[in-house]
Motif scaffolding. Sequence first.
Motif, PDB file in Angstrom:
ATOM      1  N   LEU A 103      47.101  42.392  54.297  1.00 12.68           N
ATOM      2  CA  LEU A 103      46.194  43.266  53.549  1.00 12.68           C
ATOM      3  C   LEU A 103      46.202  44.675  54.115  1.00 12.68           C
ATOM      4  O   LEU A 103      45.989  45.629  53.377  1.00 12.68           O
ATOM      5  CB  LEU A 103      44.772  42.712  53.597  1.00 12.68           C
ATOM      6  N   PHE A 147      40.763  30.420  54.801  1.00  8.47           N
ATOM      7  CA  PHE A 147      40.004  31.671  54.738  1.00  8.47           C
ATOM      8  C   PHE A 147      39.561  31.949  53.313  1.00  8.47           C
ATOM      9  O   PHE A 147      38.398  32.264  53.042  1.00  8.47           O
ATOM     10  CB  PHE A 147      40.874  32.819  55.248  1.00  8.47           C
ATOM     11  N   LEU A 148      40.494  31.788  52.364  1.00  8.97           N
ATOM     12  CA  LEU A 148      40.138  32.075  50.976  1.00  8.97           C
ATOM     13  C   LEU A 148      39.151  31.051  50.447  1.00  8.97           C
ATOM     14  O   LEU A 148      38.308  31.376  49.609  1.00  8.97           O
ATOM     15  CB  LEU A 148      41.399  32.109  50.120  1.00  8.97           C
ATOM     16  N   ILE A 161      31.509  34.180  48.206  1.00 11.99           N
ATOM     17  CA  ILE A 161      31.390  35.172  47.137  1.00 11.99           C
ATOM     18  C   ILE A 161      30.958  34.520  45.831  1.00 11.99           C
ATOM     19  O   ILE A 161      29.980  34.937  45.213  1.00 11.99           O
ATOM     20  CB  ILE A 161      32.724  35.923  46.972  1.00 11.99           C
ATOM     21  N   TYR A 162      31.645  33.444  45.429  1.00 10.01           N
ATOM     22  CA  TYR A 162      31.307  32.873  44.125  1.00 10.01           C
ATOM     23  C   TYR A 162      29.972  32.146  44.163  1.00 10.01           C
ATOM     24  O   TYR A 162      29.127  32.351  43.304  1.00 10.01           O
ATOM     25  CB  TYR A 162      32.410  31.919  43.654  1.00 10.01           C
ATOM     26  N   ALA A 190      40.708  48.713  45.879  1.00 10.01           N
ATOM     27  CA  ALA A 190      39.695  47.691  45.619  1.00 10.01           C
ATOM     28  C   ALA A 190      38.344  48.120  46.166  1.00 10.01           C
ATOM     29  O   ALA A 190      37.304  47.897  45.536  1.00 10.01           O
ATOM     30  CB  ALA A 190      40.126  46.365  46.235  1.00 10.01           C
ATOM     31  N   LEU A 232      36.958  50.568  43.837  1.00  8.39           N
ATOM     32  CA  LEU A 232      36.493  49.867  42.640  1.00  8.39           C
ATOM     33  C   LEU A 232      35.138  49.229  42.876  1.00  8.39           C
ATOM     34  O   LEU A 232      34.246  49.299  42.008  1.00  8.39           O
ATOM     35  CB  LEU A 232      37.512  48.792  42.259  1.00  8.39           C
ATOM     36  N   LEU A 233      34.957  48.633  44.056  1.00 10.51           N
ATOM     37  CA  LEU A 233      33.669  47.987  44.339  1.00 10.51           C
ATOM     38  C   LEU A 233      32.546  49.016  44.353  1.00 10.51           C
ATOM     39  O   LEU A 233      31.464  48.776  43.804  1.00 10.51           O
ATOM     40  CB  LEU A 233      33.729  47.278  45.688  1.00 10.51           C
ATOM     41  N   THR A 255      37.785  39.870  44.804  1.00 13.54           N
ATOM     42  CA  THR A 255      37.069  41.148  44.888  1.00 13.54           C
ATOM     43  C   THR A 255      36.754  41.685  43.502  1.00 13.54           C
ATOM     44  O   THR A 255      35.622  42.075  43.191  1.00 13.54           O
ATOM     45  CB  THR A 255      37.940  42.165  45.635  1.00 13.54           C
ATOM     46  N   VAL A 298      45.136  36.579  45.539  1.00 14.17           N
ATOM     47  CA  VAL A 298      43.872  35.871  45.330  1.00 14.17           C
ATOM     48  C   VAL A 298      42.710  36.643  45.931  1.00 14.17           C
ATOM     49  O   VAL A 298      41.634  36.748  45.327  1.00 14.17           O
ATOM     50  CB  VAL A 298      43.965  34.449  45.911  1.00 14.17           C
ATOM     51  N   ALA A 299      42.928  37.235  47.120  1.00 19.24           N
ATOM     52  CA  ALA A 299      41.848  38.017  47.740  1.00 19.24           C
ATOM     53  C   ALA A 299      41.446  39.163  46.822  1.00 19.24           C
ATOM     54  O   ALA A 299      40.253  39.427  46.616  1.00 19.24           O
ATOM     55  CB  ALA A 299      42.304  38.542  49.095  1.00 19.24           C
ATOM     56  N   PHE A 300      42.427  39.841  46.220  1.00 14.36           N
ATOM     57  CA  PHE A 300      42.087  40.944  45.324  1.00 14.36           C
ATOM     58  C   PHE A 300      41.369  40.443  44.083  1.00 14.36           C
ATOM     59  O   PHE A 300      40.428  41.080  43.599  1.00 14.36           O
ATOM     60  CB  PHE A 300      43.348  41.712  44.935  1.00 14.36           C
ATOM     61  N   ILE A 301      41.816  39.284  43.556  1.00 13.92           N
ATOM     62  CA  ILE A 301      41.170  38.783  42.335  1.00 13.92           C
ATOM     63  C   ILE A 301      39.717  38.447  42.621  1.00 13.92           C
ATOM     64  O   ILE A 301      38.828  38.735  41.807  1.00 13.92           O
ATOM     65  CB  ILE A 301      41.930  37.564  41.787  1.00 13.92           C
ATOM     66  N   LEU A 344      46.990  36.844  56.644  1.00 18.25           N
ATOM     67  CA  LEU A 344      46.408  37.472  55.461  1.00 18.25           C
ATOM     68  C   LEU A 344      45.857  38.852  55.807  1.00 18.25           C
ATOM     69  O   LEU A 344      46.081  39.831  55.086  1.00 18.25           O
ATOM     70  CB  LEU A 344      45.293  36.573  54.909  1.00 18.25           C
ATOM     71  N   PHE A 403      41.456  24.863  47.503  1.00 11.54           N
ATOM     72  CA  PHE A 403      42.022  25.893  48.385  1.00 11.54           C
ATOM     73  C   PHE A 403      42.248  25.323  49.781  1.00 11.54           C
ATOM     74  O   PHE A 403      43.264  25.622  50.423  1.00 11.54           O
ATOM     75  CB  PHE A 403      41.081  27.097  48.473  1.00 11.54           C
TER      76      PHE A 403
END
Lengths: 171, 110, 420
Positions: free
Chosen positions: A133, A55-56, A63-64, A144, A147-148, B77, B72-75, A129, A48
Amino acid sequence: MEGSGPVIAFWMLAAVTLVAAGGVLVSRNLLHAVLFLILAFIGVAGHFVLLSAEFLAMAQVIIYVGAISVLVLFAILLTPRASRDNGETKAFPFGALLAIALAAVFLFVINDTDWRTVSESPGLAPEALGEALLTTWVLPFEIASVLLTAALVGSIMLARTAEEEAEDALA
Amino acid sequence: MTTLFLASVGIEHFLTVGALLFCLGLMIALGKRNAIGVLMGVELMLNAVNLTLLTFSRFSESDRPIAGQTFVAFIITVAAAEAAVALALAMSVYRNRETVDVDQINLLKS
Amino acid sequence: MALPMLATDNWYDIRDLANLTNPLLDFVGDNISSELAYILGPLIGFIASFLIFVLPSQLYVGVYGERKLIGRIQSRLGPNRVGPFGLIQPIADAIKLMQKEALTPKLGDPIIMNLAPIIFVAPAVLLFAVIPFGPNMIVANVNVGLLYFLAVSSLPVLAAFMAGWGSNNKYSLFGAMRIVAMSISYEVPLVLALLGVALFTDSLSLQGMVLWQKEWDIWVGFLMPIAFVIYFICVSAELNRTPTDIAEAESEIVAGYLTEYSGMKWGLFYGMDIGYALAASAFAATVFLGGWSMFGLDKFIPPWLLLVVKTHLFYMLFIWTRGTLPRLRIDQLMAFAWKFMLPVALANLLLVATERMLWVDAFDSKQAMLYVFMIVNIAAAVGIVYVWARFLGYDPDSQPTKARLVKEAGGYVPVGREVR
């Protein structure tokens, strides 16, 4: 992408990612598999960065590596005896065959297509980004978050035992 | 051709890594006996998809390249939510059946 | 980034050590090869930051200063035998650790157990890459420095987990489970607190935050005291400092995930614990205490010296709490994170976001508004602490079970508190 720095970085990261993913496949101990998985996640985060999505990449690591892997570790420790072994089912050869066939198709398509590419990076800052968003994709963004919340409540409900529920009903 | 393939990195290289990672994840998800192992395969596949989307976002001709990053950000999440629910399911299956082996969770099989 | 605040760019101007290295790197890049300069830059940065900051701090603030200060807090002398005032004690300790045998349990997982200290060390070094020591003295000026710091600081937890798992010892596994549970609980309010800072300073890069604080002549620690306190508590929980060090609580679970470690393998964990505490202090000094800037004083004093002093002063807070507060139980800590810190962090975020909105829309007197916000936020912080201590706090006199225990033990029961 030119210059020796990114190219060397790419080949190293690709090797690390794919070897780690292979390690998840072959390691018999589930804990070792999780550690390989973490290495693969970090390798993908490195990709990435090369694709100028810093950022991602950081979100990927937070997160991962920081959350999902820790959850997996928890699940392994909370399901003792049953989950130490990382063996294959009887259907593994068919799955492997399917995956290899799919890989062949993918590689053929990737090498055969004439990709219309730009050599310059579009130069997307984290601000872009965030703006995207909250303007164009604001509806999926809100969905989202719902959903969380739903996943949080649902996983608490699933993971509670009957005794805990009875205790809470009394309280 | 081979020297060129090694010396400069383009869209094909990233896509190849993504495709191979996806297929490895598929192999794990289809072949592992342990439910948590299957989940790890699914996570790898999601990562491969993220990598591919970002590759297109970086290299493709487009008037809105930010769309790939948003996806990608949504995936990421959704993957977090999915992991939490899947692991809660694994724990609850373990509590009832004393196993998380996907071969042995076969109550519907007569 | 060209900044006007430094008087000169001459190489002898030690107010910014980048003045020394940049001509060297330019020379290498022009005359030898640009790749070499590419590698040499970070290398010089890391070596210099280690030589002038990390290593001396680790040995003389982290080991010697901490032991000496805690000794004074507990009415002891602390180390005083090796060398004058015991100053050579840390070096003697290191030599002793290197001579000891590093054991590996027979039934443990040797690969994981030996890999854990190595993985524990690497992020501690990487954390310092984004800390700005001066206007140009920064190894990697990435524009997502805050997230980089959070991402890298989530890695040592995995190393601690590997240590606990690889030892094949139930106390180690307890410690590992505890540290993992703690770190994911305290990560949430920590990130929420830092989100407020990023929101107000309009930047995700640490250099940007320092420049914002310099521009408006205010420290974020004063502007958002709630975030500062939350950061301090959360980071001391994540770092396993003593009031919250339940992962290696020696009165409960021998030494937690370090039970089976000995020799230099243990020494790496011990030393890098201090390294992480220093990194967290440097981060706090950068984000909350103005970094290398100091209300114009950075024109005269070298900025890197200011940052080092601020870092050490923040580290003193860790030592102070360690010397004075008793250790908490794990259920108390988890309840504190989820039931108190998380709501307070959310409320703080709401407050800060509201103020930010007002501040951006204001046309004039922005500086005065900042001071008003500062007073409001300090009042809010004091109010929250007061309300919490007054209404939700633990009142030992109102706990009848305690009085009964005291009576059982034949102790003093206050008048009016007799057990029926």
